[in-house]
Design a protein around this motif. Sequence first.
Motif, PDB file in Angstrom:
ATOM      1  N   ASP A  84       0.812  -1.217   0.000  1.00  0.00           N
ATOM      2  CA  ASP A  84       0.000   0.000   0.000  1.00  0.00           C
ATOM      3  C   ASP A  84       0.847   1.270   0.000  1.00  0.00           C
ATOM      4  O   ASP A  84       1.568   1.535  -0.938  1.00  0.00           O
ATOM      5  N   ALA A  85       0.752   2.039   1.085  1.00  0.00           N
ATOM      6  CA  ALA A  85       1.415   3.344   1.135  1.00  0.00           C
ATOM      7  C   ALA A  85       2.930   3.218   1.049  1.00  0.00           C
ATOM      8  O   ALA A  85       3.590   4.087   0.462  1.00  0.00           O
ATOM      9  N   VAL A  86       3.501   2.159   1.606  1.00  0.00           N
ATOM     10  CA  VAL A  86       4.952   1.976   1.532  1.00  0.00           C
ATOM     11  C   VAL A  86       5.378   1.808   0.074  1.00  0.00           C
ATOM     12  O   VAL A  86       6.397   2.355  -0.362  1.00  0.00           O
ATOM     13  N   LYS A  87       4.605   1.041  -0.692  1.00  0.00           N
ATOM     14  CA  LYS A  87       4.892   0.895  -2.123  1.00  0.00           C
ATOM     15  C   LYS A  87       4.892   2.250  -2.823  1.00  0.00           C
ATOM     16  O   LYS A  87       5.778   2.555  -3.633  1.00  0.00           O
ATOM     17  N   ARG A  88       3.893   3.059  -2.529  1.00  0.00           N
ATOM     18  CA  ARG A  88       3.792   4.372  -3.170  1.00  0.00           C
ATOM     19  C   ARG A  88       4.994   5.243  -2.815  1.00  0.00           C
ATOM     20  O   ARG A  88       5.545   5.945  -3.676  1.00  0.00           O
ATOM     21  N   PHE A  93      10.194   7.561  -4.432  1.00  0.00           N
ATOM     22  CA  PHE A  93      11.614   7.721  -4.130  1.00  0.00           C
ATOM     23  C   PHE A  93      12.475   7.297  -5.324  1.00  0.00           C
ATOM     24  O   PHE A  93      13.338   8.049  -5.801  1.00  0.00           O
ATOM     25  N   LYS A  94      12.222   6.102  -5.862  1.00  0.00           N
ATOM     26  CA  LYS A  94      13.080   5.532  -6.904  1.00  0.00           C
ATOM     27  C   LYS A  94      12.844   6.130  -8.283  1.00  0.00           C
ATOM     28  O   LYS A  94      13.799   6.369  -9.026  1.00  0.00           O
ATOM     29  N   PHE A  95      11.597   6.352  -8.633  1.00  0.00           N
ATOM     30  CA  PHE A  95      11.270   6.646 -10.021  1.00  0.00           C
ATOM     31  C   PHE A  95      10.751   8.054 -10.278  1.00  0.00           C
ATOM     32  O   PHE A  95      10.602   8.454 -11.438  1.00  0.00           O
ATOM     33  N   ARG A 134      22.716   6.222 -14.937  1.00  0.00           N
ATOM     34  CA  ARG A 134      22.587   7.427 -15.770  1.00  0.00           C
ATOM     35  C   ARG A 134      21.116   7.739 -16.039  1.00  0.00           C
ATOM     36  O   ARG A 134      20.726   8.908 -16.085  1.00  0.00           O
ATOM     37  N   GLN A 135      20.300   6.719 -16.200  1.00  0.00           N
ATOM     38  CA  GLN A 135      18.875   6.941 -16.428  1.00  0.00           C
ATOM     39  C   GLN A 135      18.202   7.564 -15.208  1.00  0.00           C
ATOM     40  O   GLN A 135      17.398   8.489 -15.327  1.00  0.00           O
ATOM     41  N   ARG A 136      18.537   7.045 -14.027  1.00  0.00           N
ATOM     42  CA  ARG A 136      17.849   7.461 -12.806  1.00  0.00           C
ATOM     43  C   ARG A 136      18.479   8.696 -12.188  1.00  0.00           C
ATOM     44  O   ARG A 136      17.798   9.492 -11.536  1.00  0.00           O
ATOM     45  N   GLY A 137      19.788   8.825 -12.306  1.00  0.00           N
ATOM     46  CA  GLY A 137      20.481   9.980 -11.747  1.00  0.00           C
ATOM     47  C   GLY A 137      21.002   9.778 -10.345  1.00  0.00           C
ATOM     48  O   GLY A 137      21.786  10.589  -9.838  1.00  0.00           O
ATOM     49  N   PHE A 138      20.603   8.698  -9.691  1.00  0.00           N
ATOM     50  CA  PHE A 138      21.072   8.404  -8.334  1.00  0.00           C
ATOM     51  C   PHE A 138      20.778   6.938  -8.033  1.00  0.00           C
ATOM     52  O   PHE A 138      19.969   6.300  -8.702  1.00  0.00           O
ATOM     53  N   ASN A 139      21.469   6.424  -7.027  1.00  0.00           N
ATOM     54  CA  ASN A 139      21.249   5.057  -6.557  1.00  0.00           C
ATOM     55  C   ASN A 139      20.531   5.133  -5.217  1.00  0.00           C
ATOM     56  O   ASN A 139      21.096   5.612  -4.225  1.00  0.00           O
ATOM     57  N   ASP A 201      19.685  -2.266   0.612  1.00  0.00           N
ATOM     58  CA  ASP A 201      18.844  -2.207  -0.580  1.00  0.00           C
ATOM     59  C   ASP A 201      17.505  -1.614  -0.184  1.00  0.00           C
ATOM     60  O   ASP A 201      17.235  -1.403   1.006  1.00  0.00           O
ATOM     61  N   ASP A 202      16.654  -1.338  -1.174  1.00  0.00           N
ATOM     62  CA  ASP A 202      15.377  -0.719  -0.858  1.00  0.00           C
ATOM     63  C   ASP A 202      14.323  -1.750  -0.442  1.00  0.00           C
ATOM     64  O   ASP A 202      13.657  -1.579   0.576  1.00  0.00           O
ATOM     65  N   VAL A 203      14.170  -2.816  -1.235  1.00  0.00           N
ATOM     66  CA  VAL A 203      13.134  -3.808  -0.959  1.00  0.00           C
ATOM     67  C   VAL A 203      13.722  -5.211  -1.091  1.00  0.00           C
ATOM     68  O   VAL A 203      14.483  -5.479  -2.028  1.00  0.00           O
ATOM     69  N   MET A 204      13.378  -6.095  -0.166  1.00  0.00           N
ATOM     70  CA  MET A 204      13.707  -7.511  -0.325  1.00  0.00           C
ATOM     71  C   MET A 204      12.438  -8.237  -0.771  1.00  0.00           C
ATOM     72  O   MET A 204      11.417  -8.168  -0.089  1.00  0.00           O
ATOM     73  N   THR A 205      12.533  -8.912  -1.893  1.00  0.00           N
ATOM     74  CA  THR A 205      11.391  -9.689  -2.395  1.00  0.00           C
ATOM     75  C   THR A 205      11.748 -11.166  -2.342  1.00  0.00           C
ATOM     76  O   THR A 205      11.517 -11.844  -1.354  1.00  0.00           O
TER      77      THR A 205
END
Length: 237
Positions: A84-88, A93-95, A134-139, A201-205
Amino acid sequence: MAGFSALTHRIGELYRKLFPIPCLLCGLPGDREPLCQACAAELPLLGPACPRCAKPLESAQICGQCLQQPPAADLSFSLFRYQDAVKRCITGFKFHQQLQFADFFAARMQSSLASRSTLPDCLVPIPLHPLRLRQRGFNQAQEIARRLAKGLGIQCCPELLQRVRFTRSQSQLSFKQRRSNVRRAFRCTDAVPAPHVAIIDDVMTSGHTTAEAAEVLQQNGARTIEVWTIARAISHY
């Protein structure tokens, strides 16, 4: 293009430090954090989980899967459930260049980790391939790692791991495809400087990305490896 993205990133960070922003979930006036207090309080904490893989459980004990097939990491920590909200928030943050979430997430992770009696000696963020960077501009993992390292007084080693293969996004793949997608994706640029490290890392799946990174770090001198993420996905269980 990469230089422009980096400049935009820095200008955005400065603006967010100087001016209050509306809550990025409900839109109501907030402070200088990305979420208002009410929305932040409703984010789903992970709760009791397996200490090896962070799988949610009724009590914090090693799960059956980790007993049968111990993962490469000795300990895993996630703050939230990836729902839910965490995904958003993480998607923003990432995209969508919502870099204010780096401070927000790192501060809350630090608060949960600071009371531990033993902490790792260095933090190693999961790297992006140069093309994706380069696409995202940051890690995003490096942004979190840098803040955690400063707050906890731990060395940050952002260049220790390199991603040497351009891989598809794990989120686009089935559970079975994720392992092969990240095989031999990383290499160490030097010997691991300390025996106890935490991968950020951001998310563990599925855990395949961090497992592959952990194996490379073990081969280069790491003896105790932890995995720290903002959130733990649970939909594949």
